[in-house]
Design a protein around this motif. Structure first.
Motif, PDB file in Angstrom:
ATOM      1  N   ASP A 163      -4.939  -7.250  -2.065  1.00 49.39           N
ATOM      2  CA  ASP A 163      -5.719  -6.896  -0.770  1.00 49.39           C
ATOM      3  C   ASP A 163      -4.779  -5.647  -0.281  1.00 49.39           C
ATOM      4  O   ASP A 163      -3.495  -5.643   0.031  1.00 49.39           O
ATOM      5  N   GLY A 164      -5.433  -4.619  -0.028  1.00 50.33           N
ATOM      6  CA  GLY A 164      -4.343  -3.462   0.544  1.00 50.33           C
ATOM      7  C   GLY A 164      -3.774  -2.466  -0.385  1.00 50.33           C
ATOM      8  O   GLY A 164      -2.835  -1.860   0.102  1.00 50.33           O
ATOM      9  N   TYR A 165      -4.015  -2.643  -1.645  1.00 49.14           N
ATOM     10  CA  TYR A 165      -3.115  -2.205  -2.337  1.00 49.14           C
ATOM     11  C   TYR A 165      -3.072  -0.445  -2.442  1.00 49.14           C
ATOM     12  O   TYR A 165      -1.990  -0.097  -2.832  1.00 49.14           O
ATOM     13  N   LEU A 166      -3.990   0.168  -1.665  1.00 47.34           N
ATOM     14  CA  LEU A 166      -4.014   1.352  -1.715  1.00 47.34           C
ATOM     15  C   LEU A 166      -3.627   1.933  -0.239  1.00 47.34           C
ATOM     16  O   LEU A 166      -3.443   3.041  -0.142  1.00 47.34           O
ATOM     17  N   ASP A 167      -3.120   0.783   0.400  1.00 49.54           N
ATOM     18  CA  ASP A 167      -2.441   1.216   1.623  1.00 49.54           C
ATOM     19  C   ASP A 167      -0.975   1.791   1.485  1.00 49.54           C
ATOM     20  O   ASP A 167      -0.264   1.266   0.562  1.00 49.54           O
ATOM     21  N   PRO A 168      -0.870   3.218   2.211  1.00 53.37           N
ATOM     22  CA  PRO A 168       0.449   3.861   1.992  1.00 53.37           C
ATOM     23  C   PRO A 168       1.698   2.907   2.146  1.00 53.37           C
ATOM     24  O   PRO A 168       3.001   2.889   1.731  1.00 53.37           O
ATOM     25  N   SER A 169       1.556   1.758   3.056  1.00 52.71           N
ATOM     26  CA  SER A 169       2.767   1.012   3.344  1.00 52.71           C
ATOM     27  C   SER A 169       2.737  -0.163   2.463  1.00 52.71           C
ATOM     28  O   SER A 169       3.685  -1.013   2.372  1.00 52.71           O
ATOM     29  N   HIS A 170       1.756  -0.402   1.491  1.00 52.16           N
ATOM     30  CA  HIS A 170       1.969  -1.546   0.434  1.00 52.16           C
ATOM     31  C   HIS A 170       2.997  -1.433  -0.172  1.00 52.16           C
ATOM     32  O   HIS A 170       3.565  -0.279  -0.629  1.00 52.16           O
ATOM     33  N   PRO A 171       3.913  -2.492  -0.897  1.00 51.25           N
ATOM     34  CA  PRO A 171       4.827  -2.363  -1.777  1.00 51.25           C
ATOM     35  C   PRO A 171       4.485  -1.615  -2.969  1.00 51.25           C
ATOM     36  O   PRO A 171       5.598  -0.878  -3.524  1.00 51.25           O
ATOM     37  N   LEU A 172       3.279  -1.519  -3.568  1.00 56.65           N
ATOM     38  CA  LEU A 172       3.006  -0.868  -4.729  1.00 56.65           C
ATOM     39  C   LEU A 172       3.330   0.463  -4.316  1.00 56.65           C
ATOM     40  O   LEU A 172       4.021   1.521  -5.100  1.00 56.65           O
ATOM     41  N   GLN A 173       2.687   1.090  -3.177  1.00 52.06           N
ATOM     42  CA  GLN A 173       2.858   2.511  -3.122  1.00 52.06           C
ATOM     43  C   GLN A 173       3.921   3.033  -2.366  1.00 52.06           C
ATOM     44  O   GLN A 173       4.285   4.116  -2.789  1.00 52.06           O
ATOM     45  N   GLN A 174       4.715   2.126  -1.725  1.00 45.16           N
ATOM     46  CA  GLN A 174       5.994   2.664  -1.551  1.00 45.16           C
ATOM     47  C   GLN A 174       6.944   2.684  -2.867  1.00 45.16           C
ATOM     48  O   GLN A 174       7.815   3.624  -2.874  1.00 45.16           O
ATOM     49  N   ALA A 175       6.710   1.971  -3.893  1.00 42.09           N
ATOM     50  CA  ALA A 175       7.513   1.949  -5.115  1.00 42.09           C
ATOM     51  C   ALA A 175       7.031   3.349  -5.796  1.00 42.09           C
ATOM     52  O   ALA A 175       7.694   4.177  -6.393  1.00 42.09           O
ATOM     53  N   ILE A 176       5.828   3.631  -5.764  1.00 48.12           N
ATOM     54  CA  ILE A 176       5.434   5.069  -6.121  1.00 48.12           C
ATOM     55  C   ILE A 176       5.853   6.201  -5.479  1.00 48.12           C
ATOM     56  O   ILE A 176       6.364   7.028  -6.267  1.00 48.12           O
ATOM     57  N   ALA A 177       5.940   6.127  -4.397  1.00 48.03           N
ATOM     58  CA  ALA A 177       6.382   7.261  -3.411  1.00 48.03           C
ATOM     59  C   ALA A 177       8.076   7.424  -3.730  1.00 48.03           C
ATOM     60  O   ALA A 177       8.405   8.952  -3.939  1.00 48.03           O
ATOM     61  N   GLU A 178       8.726   6.498  -3.911  1.00 50.11           N
ATOM     62  CA  GLU A 178      10.127   6.644  -4.267  1.00 50.11           C
ATOM     63  C   GLU A 178      10.244   7.230  -5.571  1.00 50.11           C
ATOM     64  O   GLU A 178      11.181   8.221  -5.802  1.00 50.11           O
ATOM     65  N   ILE A 179       9.335   6.997  -6.570  1.00 52.59           N
ATOM     66  CA  ILE A 179       9.640   7.567  -7.967  1.00 52.59           C
ATOM     67  C   ILE A 179       8.986   9.191  -7.779  1.00 52.59           C
ATOM     68  O   ILE A 179       9.645   9.995  -8.556  1.00 52.59           O
ATOM     69  N   VAL A 180       7.895   9.489  -7.174  1.00 50.94           N
ATOM     70  CA  VAL A 180       7.428  10.700  -6.825  1.00 50.94           C
ATOM     71  C   VAL A 180       8.855  11.722  -6.188  1.00 50.94           C
ATOM     72  O   VAL A 180       9.039  12.621  -6.970  1.00 50.94           O
ATOM     73  N   GLU A 181       9.345  11.075  -5.262  1.00 54.60           N
ATOM     74  CA  GLU A 181      10.469  11.745  -4.897  1.00 54.60           C
ATOM     75  C   GLU A 181      11.788  11.839  -5.759  1.00 54.60           C
ATOM     76  O   GLU A 181      12.573  12.752  -5.928  1.00 54.60           O
TER      77      GLU A 181
END
Length: 338
Positions: A163-181
């Motif tokens: 639930d909420g896997y598309l929320d920017p605060s979700h651990p998945l999206q936080q992990a993706i954001a880190e790799i983007v940077e």
């Protein structure tokens, strides 16, 4: 943790785009496509630039290889066709739907867990067939379903909530954001929502080129190399039959390429040479001719790029013009359009 070498976020401003392509009809410039282009050498340095390569912009689906790398780093065990599909903007062909179902099966979740928007297949021919058969729009058919299925699988593997896997605060999206940077080498300027509902990260065109360069030139066996190898070996799974980006990867040995809505194109060679293109008005007709010219500028043989000069403009059913990249972008390519 991010390295201290990650630069500040690019500035959010009106991009200073420049003419990148002319619409030629009967020998007259009928229209001009503005945009920006960057070509990186194998050492990562800017070899050519046109327009504004440092302003913040949204890469759209051209960022999917980076998102796929982030998921592999987080434990996603996919390879081959299924990993290519995880980085795909697919056409909605049956193989794409079957592959997405397989990823969901591996994750142990159903199609109901997907939170991308329902849609008809992206490919016009496939979409027309769906309409004739009376099939309805679905999350599975939407062009980002492979990425979303992989996101769910990554969550399952890490014990993260679905639930909420598309929320920017979700651990998945936080992990993706880190790799983007990490891969772009710069902080994210802004986060919004992409067409499929997933977070969309704003970087610079130069940063996007750096990221695809690092993926294409990565050491074998690394998450970056696994994504690059999967997409290069299975370009139709990352796009579809008849798609120009798949044809481009087949035509140029070792090329990694990905398109994105609103006129975005990236491509990189195994030695790290890379190009990134943004067409300001989002026109798809200028994306490939400008991208091919940028690849020629980067050293790809023009003979490998002849089929990517763009569709002819018709008058009375006969060719009367074309979309031609500006001369500064064509040091070695001679356009067939006068």
């Amino acid at each position: 943790m991010l390295s201290s070498s990650v630069a500040d976020a690019p500035l959010i401003r009106e991009p200073l785009h420049a003419p990148v392509a002319h619409l030629i009809r009967g020998g007259v410039v009928e229209g001009i496509h503005y945009g920006s282009v960057v070509v990186l050498g194998a050492d990562g340095r800017v070899e050519f630039q046109l327009g504004d390569i440092e302003a913040a912009f949204y890469p759209r689906s051209a960022l999917k290889p980076v998102q796929a790398v982030a998921m592999v780093r987080a434990g996603l065990p996919l390879d081959g066709e299924l990993l290519s599909l995880a980085a795909a903007s697919h056409s909605g062909e049956e193989r794409h739907l079957a592959g997405t179902r397989r990823i969901l099966e591996l994750a142990g979740v159903s199609e109901d867990a997907l939170r991308n928007v329902p849609d008809m297949p992206f490919d016009p021919g496939v979409r027309d067939e769906w309409v004739r058969e009376g099939r309805a729009a679905s999350r599975l058919a939407q062009n980002c379903s492979g990425k979303h299925a992989a996101m769910l699988y990554t969550c399952v593997l890490n014990g993260w909530p679905l639930d909420g896997y598309l929320d920017p605060s979700h651990p998945l999206q936080q992990a993706i954001a880190e790799i983007v940077e990490d891969l772009t080498g710069q902080r994210i300027a802004r986060v919004t929502v992409d067409g499929c509902g997933a977070p969309l990260f704003s970087v610079s065109l130069n940063g996007l080129a750096r990221a695809v360069s690092r993926i294409a030139a990565a050491v074998p066996g690394t998450p970056e190399a696994r994504v690059a190898d999967a997409m290069r070996a299975h370009p139709e799974m990352a796009s579809g039959a008849g798609r120009d980006v798949a044809a481009l990867m087949r035509a140029v040995p070792g090329l990694l390429a990905k398109d994105g809505f609103e006129g975005v194109q990236v491509a990189a060679l195994p030695d790290g040479r890379a190009v990134a293109v943004k067409i300001a008005d989002g026109a798809n007709r200028a994306r490939i001719p400008v991208g091919a010219a940028a690849l020629a500028w980067a050293g790809v043989s023009p003979e490998l790029l002849t089929e990517f000069q763009g569709e002819a403009l018709l008058g009375g059913g006969e060719p009367v013009g074309c979309v031609r990249p500006v001369r500064s972008l064509e040091p070695v390519v001679v356009s067939a359009c006068a």
